[in-house]
Design a protein around this motif. Structure first.
Motif, PDB file in Angstrom:
ATOM      1  N   HIS A 186       3.893  -1.215   3.564  1.00 52.99           N
ATOM      2  CA  HIS A 186       3.121   0.028   3.690  1.00 52.99           C
ATOM      3  C   HIS A 186       4.112   1.178   3.599  1.00 52.99           C
ATOM      4  O   HIS A 186       5.149   1.173   4.269  1.00 52.99           O
ATOM      5  CB  HIS A 186       2.404   0.050   5.039  1.00 52.99           C
ATOM      6  N   PRO A 213      -4.619   5.287  -1.356  1.00 54.96           N
ATOM      7  CA  PRO A 213      -3.417   4.482  -1.624  1.00 54.96           C
ATOM      8  C   PRO A 213      -3.418   3.861  -3.009  1.00 54.96           C
ATOM      9  O   PRO A 213      -4.463   3.581  -3.583  1.00 54.96           O
ATOM     10  CB  PRO A 213      -3.500   3.384  -0.558  1.00 54.96           C
ATOM     11  N   LEU A 232       0.882  -1.171   0.000  1.00 56.62           N
ATOM     12  CA  LEU A 232       0.000   0.000   0.000  1.00 56.62           C
ATOM     13  C   LEU A 232       0.915   1.214   0.000  1.00 56.62           C
ATOM     14  O   LEU A 232       1.751   1.371   0.890  1.00 56.62           O
ATOM     15  CB  LEU A 232      -0.879   0.041   1.247  1.00 56.62           C
ATOM     16  N   ASN A 233       0.787   2.067  -0.998  1.00 54.83           N
ATOM     17  CA  ASN A 233       1.639   3.246  -1.124  1.00 54.83           C
ATOM     18  C   ASN A 233       0.766   4.498  -1.158  1.00 54.83           C
ATOM     19  O   ASN A 233      -0.136   4.613  -1.984  1.00 54.83           O
ATOM     20  CB  ASN A 233       2.478   3.169  -2.397  1.00 54.83           C
ATOM     21  N   TYR A 234       1.053   5.425  -0.258  1.00 53.37           N
ATOM     22  CA  TYR A 234       0.305   6.678  -0.153  1.00 53.37           C
ATOM     23  C   TYR A 234       1.193   7.858  -0.535  1.00 53.37           C
ATOM     24  O   TYR A 234       2.323   7.956  -0.069  1.00 53.37           O
ATOM     25  CB  TYR A 234      -0.164   6.914   1.286  1.00 53.37           C
ATOM     26  N   ARG A 267       4.327   5.618   3.049  1.00 54.30           N
ATOM     27  CA  ARG A 267       3.664   6.926   2.889  1.00 54.30           C
ATOM     28  C   ARG A 267       4.738   7.987   2.687  1.00 54.30           C
ATOM     29  O   ARG A 267       5.704   8.055   3.437  1.00 54.30           O
ATOM     30  CB  ARG A 267       2.809   7.267   4.102  1.00 54.30           C
ATOM     31  N   GLN A 272       8.057   3.857   6.132  1.00 52.55           N
ATOM     32  CA  GLN A 272       7.821   2.518   5.602  1.00 52.55           C
ATOM     33  C   GLN A 272       7.662   1.518   6.739  1.00 52.55           C
ATOM     34  O   GLN A 272       8.429   1.551   7.700  1.00 52.55           O
ATOM     35  CB  GLN A 272       9.000   2.079   4.724  1.00 52.55           C
TER      36      GLN A 272
END
Length: 117
Positions: free
Chosen positions: A109, A41, A33-35, A111, A100
């Motif tokens: 994950h 995301p 999941l990248n924000y 952001r 991360q």
């Protein structure tokens, strides 16, 4: 097996060289999941690969300087100074904080925090 500190260092070396495909292969989980800031995301590593390919095809004169890294409890925080020219956005020079979360040696994950103006 590398320690988390060693994995973060190796990942950041690739990022500083804009070698994202290698970084994805070695250090990112398929269910990433990248924000980007507060946006919804991107779900999955394939979506991240496609977005990064588009970004890299749109930039020139890029540089990334790692300023600070913190690693603790399966989390890494990296402070970056980015400078590049984007074909649509023009020149960008900004600081970015990337947080991360890691599981089993892979980023699951992520952001990115940075100014958007």
């Amino acid at each position: 097996m590398q320690t988390l500190n060693e994995r973060v260092q190796a990942l950041n070396t690739l990022v500083a060289q804009f070698r994202y495909p290698e970084a994805f292969d070695q250090f990112y989980h398929e269910s990433l999941l990248n924000y980007e800031n507060e946006q919804a995301p991107m779900i999955g590593l394939q979506a991240e690969r496609e977005a990064m390919e588009h970004f890299l095809n749109s930039v020139t004169n890029q540089s990334a300087e790692l300023k600070t890294v913190i690693v603790a409890d399966n989390t890494s925080v990296s402070e970056w100074l980015y400078d590049f020219t984007h074909k649509d956005w023009g020149r960008r020079h900004y600081t970015q904080i990337t947080v991360q979360r890691w599981e089993d040696g892979k980023v699951v994950h992520q952001r990115h925090h940075y100014a958007t103006n």
